[in-house]
Design a protein around this motif. Structure first.
Motif, PDB file in Angstrom:
ATOM      1  N   PRO A  61     -11.458  14.689   1.875  1.00 14.09           N
ATOM      2  CA  PRO A  61     -10.234  13.853   1.757  1.00 14.09           C
ATOM      3  C   PRO A  61     -10.489  13.277   0.844  1.00 14.09           C
ATOM      4  O   PRO A  61     -11.445  12.442   0.853  1.00 14.09           O
ATOM      5  N   TRP A  62      -9.434  12.502  -0.547  1.00 11.85           N
ATOM      6  CA  TRP A  62      -9.120  11.125  -1.027  1.00 11.85           C
ATOM      7  C   TRP A  62      -7.878  10.455  -0.551  1.00 11.85           C
ATOM      8  O   TRP A  62      -6.751  11.266  -0.349  1.00 11.85           O
ATOM      9  N   CYS A  63      -7.872   9.322  -0.828  1.00  8.35           N
ATOM     10  CA  CYS A  63      -7.028   8.511  -0.176  1.00  8.35           C
ATOM     11  C   CYS A  63      -6.788   7.066  -1.513  1.00  8.35           C
ATOM     12  O   CYS A  63      -8.000   7.321  -2.153  1.00  8.35           O
ATOM     13  N   GLY A 118       4.695  15.564 -14.713  1.00 12.47           N
ATOM     14  CA  GLY A 118       5.743  14.028 -14.137  1.00 12.47           C
ATOM     15  C   GLY A 118       5.471  13.861 -12.390  1.00 12.47           C
ATOM     16  O   GLY A 118       5.895  12.731 -12.019  1.00 12.47           O
ATOM     17  N   ARG A 119       5.002  14.459 -11.726  1.00 17.87           N
ATOM     18  CA  ARG A 119       5.597  14.643  -9.913  1.00 17.87           C
ATOM     19  C   ARG A 119       3.841  13.905 -10.192  1.00 17.87           C
ATOM     20  O   ARG A 119       2.923  14.079 -10.597  1.00 17.87           O
ATOM     21  N   PRO A 120       4.002  13.341  -9.262  1.00 20.28           N
ATOM     22  CA  PRO A 120       3.502  12.595  -8.133  1.00 20.28           C
ATOM     23  C   PRO A 120       1.481  13.311  -7.455  1.00 20.28           C
ATOM     24  O   PRO A 120       2.331  14.379  -7.581  1.00 20.28           O
ATOM     25  N   GLN A 121       0.432  13.333  -7.402  1.00 23.68           N
ATOM     26  CA  GLN A 121      -0.098  13.599  -6.951  1.00 23.68           C
ATOM     27  C   GLN A 121      -0.222  14.135  -5.166  1.00 23.68           C
ATOM     28  O   GLN A 121       0.515  13.155  -5.026  1.00 23.68           O
ATOM     29  N   ALA A 122      -0.529  14.702  -5.102  1.00 22.31           N
ATOM     30  CA  ALA A 122      -0.614  14.983  -3.712  1.00 22.31           C
ATOM     31  C   ALA A 122      -0.451  13.567  -2.604  1.00 22.31           C
ATOM     32  O   ALA A 122      -0.969  12.833  -2.327  1.00 22.31           O
ATOM     33  N   TRP A 123       0.872  13.503  -1.540  1.00 17.53           N
ATOM     34  CA  TRP A 123       1.231  12.514  -1.037  1.00 17.53           C
ATOM     35  C   TRP A 123       0.348  12.742   1.058  1.00 17.53           C
ATOM     36  O   TRP A 123       1.068  13.868   1.032  1.00 17.53           O
ATOM     37  N   MET A 124      -0.130  11.791   1.392  1.00 14.56           N
ATOM     38  CA  MET A 124      -0.684  12.426   2.694  1.00 14.56           C
ATOM     39  C   MET A 124       0.219  12.283   3.112  1.00 14.56           C
ATOM     40  O   MET A 124       1.144  11.027   3.552  1.00 14.56           O
ATOM     41  N   GLY A 125       0.863  13.102   3.758  1.00 11.42           N
ATOM     42  CA  GLY A 125       1.594  13.178   5.038  1.00 11.42           C
ATOM     43  C   GLY A 125       3.306  13.694   4.892  1.00 11.42           C
ATOM     44  O   GLY A 125       3.915  13.818   5.034  1.00 11.42           O
ATOM     45  N   GLY A 126       3.017  13.630   3.084  1.00 10.93           N
ATOM     46  CA  GLY A 126       4.006  14.726   2.614  1.00 10.93           C
ATOM     47  C   GLY A 126       4.912  13.481   2.031  1.00 10.93           C
ATOM     48  O   GLY A 126       6.222  14.130   1.659  1.00 10.93           O
ATOM     49  N   SER A 127       5.163  12.165   2.450  1.00 12.16           N
ATOM     50  CA  SER A 127       6.219  11.198   1.566  1.00 12.16           C
ATOM     51  C   SER A 127       4.946   9.758   0.865  1.00 12.16           C
ATOM     52  O   SER A 127       4.358   9.990   2.140  1.00 12.16           O
ATOM     53  N   GLY A 128       5.731   9.301   0.583  1.00 14.15           N
ATOM     54  CA  GLY A 128       5.440   8.461  -0.386  1.00 14.15           C
ATOM     55  C   GLY A 128       5.633   6.903   0.365  1.00 14.15           C
ATOM     56  O   GLY A 128       6.707   6.472   0.399  1.00 14.15           O
ATOM     57  N   HIS A 129       5.430   6.717   1.536  1.00 13.58           N
ATOM     58  CA  HIS A 129       5.337   5.742   2.136  1.00 13.58           C
ATOM     59  C   HIS A 129       5.253   4.716   1.772  1.00 13.58           C
ATOM     60  O   HIS A 129       3.837   5.005   1.407  1.00 13.58           O
ATOM     61  N   ARG A 130       5.619   3.134   1.719  1.00 14.50           N
ATOM     62  CA  ARG A 130       4.666   2.432   1.104  1.00 14.50           C
ATOM     63  C   ARG A 130       4.319   1.194   1.976  1.00 14.50           C
ATOM     64  O   ARG A 130       6.082   1.414   3.092  1.00 14.50           O
ATOM     65  N   SER A 131       4.224   0.057   2.490  1.00 15.84           N
ATOM     66  CA  SER A 131       3.700  -0.627   3.014  1.00 15.84           C
ATOM     67  C   SER A 131       3.077  -1.576   3.048  1.00 15.84           C
ATOM     68  O   SER A 131       2.241  -1.736   2.470  1.00 15.84           O
ATOM     69  N   ARG A 143       0.777  -1.253  -0.731  1.00 14.35           N
ATOM     70  CA  ARG A 143      -0.199  -0.045   0.343  1.00 14.35           C
ATOM     71  C   ARG A 143       0.321   1.093   0.001  1.00 14.35           C
ATOM     72  O   ARG A 143       1.662   1.620   1.253  1.00 14.35           O
ATOM     73  N   SER A 144       1.092   2.282  -0.986  1.00 16.51           N
ATOM     74  CA  SER A 144       1.250   3.663  -0.624  1.00 16.51           C
ATOM     75  C   SER A 144       0.625   4.732  -0.387  1.00 16.51           C
ATOM     76  O   SER A 144      -0.885   4.720  -0.310  1.00 16.51           O
ATOM     77  N   VAL A 145       0.480   5.825   0.904  1.00 15.99           N
ATOM     78  CA  VAL A 145       0.169   6.183   0.958  1.00 15.99           C
ATOM     79  C   VAL A 145      -0.320   7.432   0.574  1.00 15.99           C
ATOM     80  O   VAL A 145       0.411   8.126   0.700  1.00 15.99           O
ATOM     81  N   LEU A 146      -0.788   7.863  -0.267  1.00 16.11           N
ATOM     82  CA  LEU A 146      -1.423   8.643  -1.760  1.00 16.11           C
ATOM     83  C   LEU A 146      -2.842   9.168  -0.888  1.00 16.11           C
ATOM     84  O   LEU A 146      -3.560   8.292  -0.444  1.00 16.11           O
ATOM     85  N   GLY A 147      -2.921  10.548  -1.476  1.00 20.00           N
ATOM     86  CA  GLY A 147      -4.037  10.642  -1.423  1.00 20.00           C
ATOM     87  C   GLY A 147      -3.614  12.813  -1.440  1.00 20.00           C
ATOM     88  O   GLY A 147      -3.295  13.757  -1.135  1.00 20.00           O
ATOM     89  N   SER A 203      -8.677   2.194   1.222  1.00 22.23           N
ATOM     90  CA  SER A 203      -8.085   3.575   1.201  1.00 22.23           C
ATOM     91  C   SER A 203      -9.489   3.900   1.616  1.00 22.23           C
ATOM     92  O   SER A 203      -9.353   5.438   2.633  1.00 22.23           O
ATOM     93  N   VAL A 204     -10.956   3.413   1.428  1.00 20.65           N
ATOM     94  CA  VAL A 204     -11.928   4.053   2.789  1.00 20.65           C
ATOM     95  C   VAL A 204     -11.594   3.572   4.026  1.00 20.65           C
ATOM     96  O   VAL A 204     -11.372   5.298   4.979  1.00 20.65           O
ATOM     97  N   ALA A 205     -10.401   2.934   4.467  1.00 22.43           N
ATOM     98  CA  ALA A 205     -10.435   2.484   6.631  1.00 22.43           C
ATOM     99  C   ALA A 205      -9.994   3.891   6.618  1.00 22.43           C
ATOM    100  O   ALA A 205      -9.701   4.405   7.867  1.00 22.43           O
ATOM    101  N   GLY A 206      -8.649   4.373   5.555  1.00 19.23           N
ATOM    102  CA  GLY A 206      -8.131   5.607   5.676  1.00 19.23           C
ATOM    103  C   GLY A 206      -8.369   7.131   6.012  1.00 19.23           C
ATOM    104  O   GLY A 206      -8.286   7.985   5.932  1.00 19.23           O
ATOM    105  N   LEU A 207     -10.245   6.959   5.611  1.00 20.85           N
ATOM    106  CA  LEU A 207     -10.936   8.049   5.852  1.00 20.85           C
ATOM    107  C   LEU A 207     -11.665   8.013   6.624  1.00 20.85           C
ATOM    108  O   LEU A 207     -12.507   9.224   7.101  1.00 20.85           O
ATOM    109  N   LEU A 208     -12.003   6.917   7.471  1.00 16.92           N
ATOM    110  CA  LEU A 208     -12.736   7.190   9.137  1.00 16.92           C
ATOM    111  C   LEU A 208     -12.644   7.879   9.524  1.00 16.92           C
ATOM    112  O   LEU A 208     -14.207   8.049  10.167  1.00 16.92           O
ATOM    113  N   GLY A 209     -11.389   7.586  10.726  1.00 20.10           N
ATOM    114  CA  GLY A 209     -11.816   8.836  12.089  1.00 20.10           C
ATOM    115  C   GLY A 209     -12.604   7.718  12.200  1.00 20.10           C
ATOM    116  O   GLY A 209     -12.013   6.975  13.225  1.00 20.10           O
TER     117      GLY A 209
END
Length: 228
Positions: free
Chosen positions: A39-41, A207-220, A28-32, A76-82
């Protein structure tokens, strides 16, 4: 038939996803970012095995991919739930002609898979067909961001008045115009939209990625290689 089979992610010979592509689809990549004020994810960038599998699923009826792609959408949905524990997933509508051509409403099926995955972890998630198209739209291919927005403006309407909070879902986000129109229609219909979620998102045309949540391209990678 077996000798002609290939992995939909990398085209290697074999039946179904190969071990490497199964591993990629478990990451999973944290994009959003923000679309239409909510918010989108996304679970992945639309490239490599992800793009090949989504095309195979949508255009070549590789229905067995609905489960791993649906699990990615659930993430992706789970990242929005709060603090929300009861939600409705609202898939963006497809034109009836497209559904007939593909033999399946592919976004709705992904939403059902995502809902099932969320229910298994204790979230009261349902699928609600709360959007419909009000007019035809032209093919989005080749249109820039402004052109896509003009093409989609006013093309959807909310057809349900339930009070359950909503997440608008789709398979891919390219410019965000489709999700933006879905959110607009749901809000105009009096619904509370907590966000939008997709399986994968594309890079911007520069060529740039869309906005990354948290400002980094973290993969998990889920523990034990599982995403459920």
């Amino acid at each position: 038939m077996l000798l002609g089979a290939e992995c939909p992610g990398c085209r290697a010979a074999g039946l179904g996803l190969c071990a490497e592509c199964r591993r990629v689809l478990a990451e999973r990549s944290v994009l959003g970012g923000v679309i239409a004020g909510v918010p989108w994810c996304a679970a992945a960038e639309y490239e490599g095995a992800w793009s090949h599998c989504l095309v195979a699923y949508k255009e070549r009826r590789a229905w067995t991919l609905a489960r791993p792609l649906g699990r990615a959408l659930a993430w992706s949905v789970a990242g929005l739930l709060g603090g929300e524990s009861r939600i409705a997933l609202v898939p963006v509508p497809s034109a009836p002609a497209v559904v007939r051509q593909r033999g399946e409403d592919v976004t709705q099926r992904l939403a059902r898979e995502a809902s099932a995955a969320l229910v298994r972890v204790g979230c009261d998630a349902t699928v609600e067909r709360a959007l419909r198209q009000t007019r035809g739209v032209q093919d989005q291919a080749g249109l820039d961001v402004a052109g896509r927005r003009r093409n989609l403006a006013g093309s959807m309407v909310a057809v349900s008045a339930r009070s359950v909070p909503v997440v608008v879902v789709d398979d891919i986000s390219t410019t965000g115009a489709t999700l933006e129109e879905g959110v607009r229609a749901m809000v105009a219909g009096g619904r509370h939209v907590i966000g939008t979620a997709v399986v994968a998102a594309t890079r911007r045309r520069d060529g740039r990625p869309q906005a990354w949540m948290g400002g980094s391209g973290h993969r998990s990678t889920p523990a034990h290689g599982r995403d459920d």
